[in-house]
Structure formats: structure tokens, C-alpha cells
Design a protein around this motif. Structure first.
Motif, short mmCIF file in Angstrom:
data_model
loop_
_atom_site.label_atom_id
_atom_site.label_comp_id
_atom_site.label_asym_id
_atom_site.label_seq_id
_atom_site.Cartn_x
_atom_site.Cartn_y
_atom_site.Cartn_z
N LYS A 89 16.17 26.30 45.96
CA LYS A 89 15.04 24.85 45.76
C LYS A 89 15.58 25.48 44.10
CE LYS A 89 11.38 25.16 48.78
NZ LYS A 89 10.29 25.63 49.66
N ASP A 90 15.84 26.35 43.54
CA ASP A 90 16.71 27.13 41.84
C ASP A 90 17.61 26.42 42.13
OD1 ASP A 90 17.73 28.44 43.39
OD2 ASP A 90 16.95 30.31 42.29
N ILE A 91 18.29 25.62 42.17
CA ILE A 91 19.57 24.78 42.22
C ILE A 91 18.99 23.62 42.26
CG2 ILE A 91 22.15 24.91 42.48
CD1 ILE A 91 21.68 27.66 41.63
N SER A 135 36.74 24.39 41.45
CA SER A 135 35.25 25.39 40.75
C SER A 135 34.45 24.14 41.05
CB SER A 135 35.43 26.18 39.73
OG SER A 135 35.86 24.43 39.13
N ILE A 136 33.10 25.29 40.88
CA ILE A 136 31.92 24.88 41.44
C ILE A 136 31.03 25.14 39.76
CG2 ILE A 136 29.81 24.12 43.04
CD1 ILE A 136 31.47 24.73 44.84
N HIS A 137 30.62 23.81 39.91
CA HIS A 137 29.55 24.21 38.61
C HIS A 137 28.17 24.02 39.06
CE1 HIS A 137 32.47 24.99 35.66
NE2 HIS A 137 33.22 24.14 36.02
N ALA A 138 26.99 25.33 39.24
CA ALA A 138 25.88 24.64 39.21
C ALA A 138 24.98 25.47 38.37
CB ALA A 138 24.99 25.53 40.60
N VAL A 139 24.20 24.02 37.30
CA VAL A 139 23.00 24.34 37.16
C VAL A 139 21.78 24.44 37.62
CG1 VAL A 139 21.42 23.33 35.45
CG2 VAL A 139 24.02 22.39 35.65
N ALA A 140 20.66 26.03 37.00
CA ALA A 140 19.95 26.00 37.93
C ALA A 140 18.32 26.16 36.78
CB ALA A 140 19.58 28.45 37.81
N SER A 141 17.22 25.69 37.74
CA SER A 141 16.33 25.69 37.01
C SER A 141 15.65 26.43 35.99
CB SER A 141 14.86 25.18 37.86
OG SER A 141 15.13 26.79 38.58
N LYS A 142 15.13 25.58 34.90
CA LYS A 142 14.85 27.21 34.09
C LYS A 142 14.02 28.12 33.99
CE LYS A 142 15.22 23.27 30.35
NZ LYS A 142 14.06 22.40 29.03
N ASP A 143 13.68 27.73 35.25
CA ASP A 143 11.87 29.39 35.11
C ASP A 143 13.06 30.18 36.40
OD1 ASP A 143 12.30 27.26 37.51
OD2 ASP A 143 9.71 27.48 37.21
N ASN A 172 15.05 32.89 38.48
CA ASN A 172 15.06 34.15 38.41
C ASN A 172 16.54 34.89 38.36
OD1 ASN A 172 14.31 36.93 38.84
ND2 ASN A 172 12.66 36.59 39.22
N VAL A 173 16.56 35.65 37.69
CA VAL A 173 18.39 36.01 36.96
C VAL A 173 18.47 37.10 38.95
CG1 VAL A 173 19.55 37.68 35.77
CG2 VAL A 173 17.78 36.33 34.76
N LEU A 174 17.64 37.70 38.87
CA LEU A 174 17.57 38.05 40.14
C LEU A 174 17.92 37.86 41.26
CD1 LEU A 174 14.71 41.32 39.74
CD2 LEU A 174 17.47 41.29 39.25
N ASP A 175 17.66 36.67 41.58
CA ASP A 175 17.44 35.34 42.90
C ASP A 175 19.20 35.22 42.82
OD1 ASP A 175 15.10 36.24 43.44
OD2 ASP A 175 14.27 34.33 42.83
N LEU A 176 19.17 34.67 41.09
CA LEU A 176 20.46 33.93 41.44
C LEU A 176 21.70 35.01 41.47
CD1 LEU A 176 20.02 32.42 37.55
CD2 LEU A 176 20.67 31.75 40.34
N GLU A 177 21.59 36.93 40.76
CA GLU A 177 22.57 37.76 41.06
C GLU A 177 23.11 37.83 42.60
OE1 GLU A 177 24.11 39.69 39.88
OE2 GLU A 177 23.78 39.18 37.51
N THR A 178 21.58 37.87 43.70
CA THR A 178 21.55 37.64 45.04
C THR A 178 22.28 36.42 45.54
OG1 THR A 178 19.51 38.48 44.35
CG2 THR A 178 19.94 37.18 47.24
N ILE A 234 27.51 34.46 35.95
CA ILE A 234 26.30 33.34 35.78
C ILE A 234 26.10 33.48 35.10
CG2 ILE A 234 23.84 34.02 35.58
CD1 ILE A 234 23.55 36.21 38.05
N GLU A 235 26.42 31.52 34.10
CA GLU A 235 26.56 31.11 32.94
C GLU A 235 25.07 31.05 32.67
OE1 GLU A 235 28.34 28.13 33.78
OE2 GLU A 235 30.57 28.68 33.33
#
Length: 324
Positions: A108-110, A146-154, A156-162, A178-179
Motif C-alpha cells: 500500500k505504500d507504493i 530496472s524498475i522505478h517505484a514511487v512510494a507514498s509521502k508518509d 516508513n523508511v524501515l518498511d522500505l528497508e524491509t 532507496i531513493e
């Protein structure tokens, strides 16, 4: 008692004022504009100096505004939002891409997922670097999918690391980045440039007014004798002020043209280095173009500032002018 005839009235009041029609008013403006333009052209060297000064004053804030506008357009949906870039191994199969896509689409955060094939990556790289002939001579494409994905503004960095760890577990994935920092920095840089352009616009706009006022003041001082004669024969204040307003208008328009030429030259010289710099951060900057609306805006702003400076100079000097 018999009313005085028109001829008698004129003889008694040689400076009597008659209502001026629209046609006469337009003719007076055209005559003033033509005579002023002739003087501006004859004084070519001082005019070029004034145009250059005003052009530089308009060029600096306008160029900063154009830079931040292109930065904003280049970042697009990535601006101020974290993201992920998934790079696959050379010659990787489509199953690895499908697994990564399925994994990111369930989160949901992507918000946005875009696949870039090796052919698309090579085409974009060729457009930016211009190395078409050299890359075409290679036996195989050196760039991976490659794949480029935009995450939601809110997000969580830890979730992105997972998520990054899960993506690295896919056999065909080479690296996951992680950009998050560069979009924020680009956003802050764009805000800084915008505020700097506003501050410079105000300061250099004042400088434009002062330069025009000084130039018009010199023109007034050179024509004081003629102006006193005009006042002596009954010229109105508007008729005396009008030519100097056109002085300011011509100075401002010329400065706007000089600013447009300076912006075109700066785009020609700096577009390549700016594109390469932004490409190193993963930003594909489109060709910077000088918008005709921006050119028109420079002309309008320059003419308004020039006319305002001329108004200040003429009112300050001519209101104190006396017939000697």
C-alpha cells in the motif's frame, strides 16, 4: 449684450484650450513616440549601455525562475517523495521482473511502479549523452532492465528497508536503491532558487527603475531650454512629460530584448552540463526551452519598470521647472 465672437475670444486669450478629440490625442502620442525613438537611435552608444544594464537586471531573476521551473518539471511525481530503484542482472529473465512487480504491487505504500527495459534505458542514455554511434557499435546492450517505484509521502523508511531486503532475495535482482534523499534535496534547492529569484527580482527591479530614472534625468537636463520654450508657448504638463515616458518605455523594452538574448545564450552554454549533472542523480531533464510567454513577460515588465522610472524622473525635475 452681444456675445463675443470666436475670433474675438481667441484674440483675448491666445492660450485658450480646446477639447482634444481621440484622433488628435492618438496623433500626439504617435508623434511623441516617433520623435523619442529617433533620439534613442541617434544616441546609440548610451542607449546600448542602458539596455545592457536593464537586460542584466531582468536576466538574473528570470534565469533563476526558469531553472527552478525546469527542476520542478524534471522531478515530476518523484519530487518530495521516497522511491525505490530495482536493478536487474544483465540478461535477467522476465520471471525476476514479474516477481518484483508482484511484490511491489501488493504494498500500500507504493503508489507508482514503472518498468524500464534495457532498450528504453539505452535509448534514454543515448539521448542524454549523445553517444549514439559508440553505443550502436557494441555487440550487446550494456544496460540492465530496472524498475522505478514511487512510494507514498508518509512511507516508513524501515518498511522500505524491509521491502529492499525482500527484493534482493529475488535471484535476478542485482541491486535495490532507496531513493529518498535526492528528491528532498532537489525540492529544497528549487525552493531556495525560487526565493532567491524573488529577492533578486525585487532588488534588480529597483535597480532598473533607478537606471531608467537616471538616464531620463540626463535627457531632461539636455533639453531644459527647449522645455522652457514649450511651456512659454502654452504646452501642457502632459505634452511635456509624454516624450520622457516613451524614453523609459523604449529603454525597458530594449532591456527586455537583451535579457531574452542573454537567456538564450545561457541555455545554449549551460544546458548540457546541467543535464549531465542531474542525470548523475537519476533525473532526466528535458530540453530547456525559452518560452515565448516568458519573453513577452520580460518585455512587459521591462517596459513597465522603465516607464515608472521615467515618470519618477520627469515629475521630480519638471514639476520644479520654471520659465525664466
Amino acid at each position: 449684450m452681444k456675445a463675443p465672437s470666436r475670433q474675438e475670444s481667441i484674440l483675448r486669450d491666445p492660450w485658450s484650450k480646446e477639447r482634444i478629440g481621440l484622433g488628435s490625442w492618438i496623433k500626439q502620442h504617435l508623434r511623441a513616440a516617433a520623435s523619442t525613438l529617433k533620439i534613442v537611435v541617434e544616441r546609440f552608444v548610451p542607449t546600448i549601455l542602458v539596455w545592457t544594464s536593464i537586460g542584466i537586471s531582468l536576466f538574473l531573476p528570470a534565469s533563476l525562475w526558469l531553472l527552478q521551473d525546469n527542476l520542478k518539471q524534471a522531478t515530476g511525481p518523484w519530487e518530495s517523495q521516497p522511491g525505490l530503484s530495482v536493478y536487474f542482472k544483465l540478461g535477467g529473465d522476465s520471471d525476476s521482473i514479474s516477481q518484483a512487480m508482484s511484490l511491489m504491487n501488493t504494498r500500500k505504500d507504493i503508489e507508482l511502479v514503472k518498468v524500464i527495459s534495457p532498450e528504453q534505458a539505452l535509448e534514454e542514455y543515448q539521448e542524454i549523452t549523445g553517444l549514439v554511434g559508440i553505443l550502436d557499435s557494441l555487440e550487446e546492450n550494456p544496460l540492465p532492465a530496472s524498475i522505478h517505484a514511487v512510494a507514498s509521502k508518509d512511507a516508513n523508511v524501515l518498511d522500505l528497508e524491509t521491502l529492499r531486503g525482500s527484493l534482493l532475495g529475488i535471484s535476478g535482482v542485482d541491486d535495490v536503491v532507496i531513493e529518498r534523499t535526492w528528491p528532498e534535496r532537489i525540492g529544497y534547492l528549487a525552493q531556495l532558487i525560487m526565493r532567491a529569484s524573488v529577492m533578486l527580482g525585487l532588488l534588480l527591479g529597483l535597480a532598473t527603475i533607478l537606471v531608467t530614472a537616471m538616464s531620463v534625468s540626463l535627457a531632461i537636463e539636455a533639453q531644459l531650454a527647449e522645455l522652457r520654450v514649450f511651456m512659454l508657448v502654452g504646452a501642457t504638463r502632459a505634452q511635456i512629460y509624454r516624450p520622457f515616458y516613451y524614453f523609459g518605455f523604449y529603454y525597458g523594452v530594449g532591456g527586455g530584448l537583451v535579457a531574452s538574448m542573454l537567456m538564450s545564450l545561457s541555455i545554449l552554454l549551460l544546458e548540457g552540463p546541467i543535464e549531465r549533472l542531474l542525470f548523475s542523480y537519476g533525473i532526466n531533464l528535458k530540453s530547456i526551452e525559452l518560452d515565448p510567454i516568458l519573453i513577452l513577460l520580460l518585455l512587459v515588465v521591462g517596459s513597465c519598470l522603465g516607464a515608472f522610472g521615467a515618470m519618477l524622473a520627469s515629475r521630480r525635475r519638471l514639476d520644479r521647472l520654471e520659465i525664466i
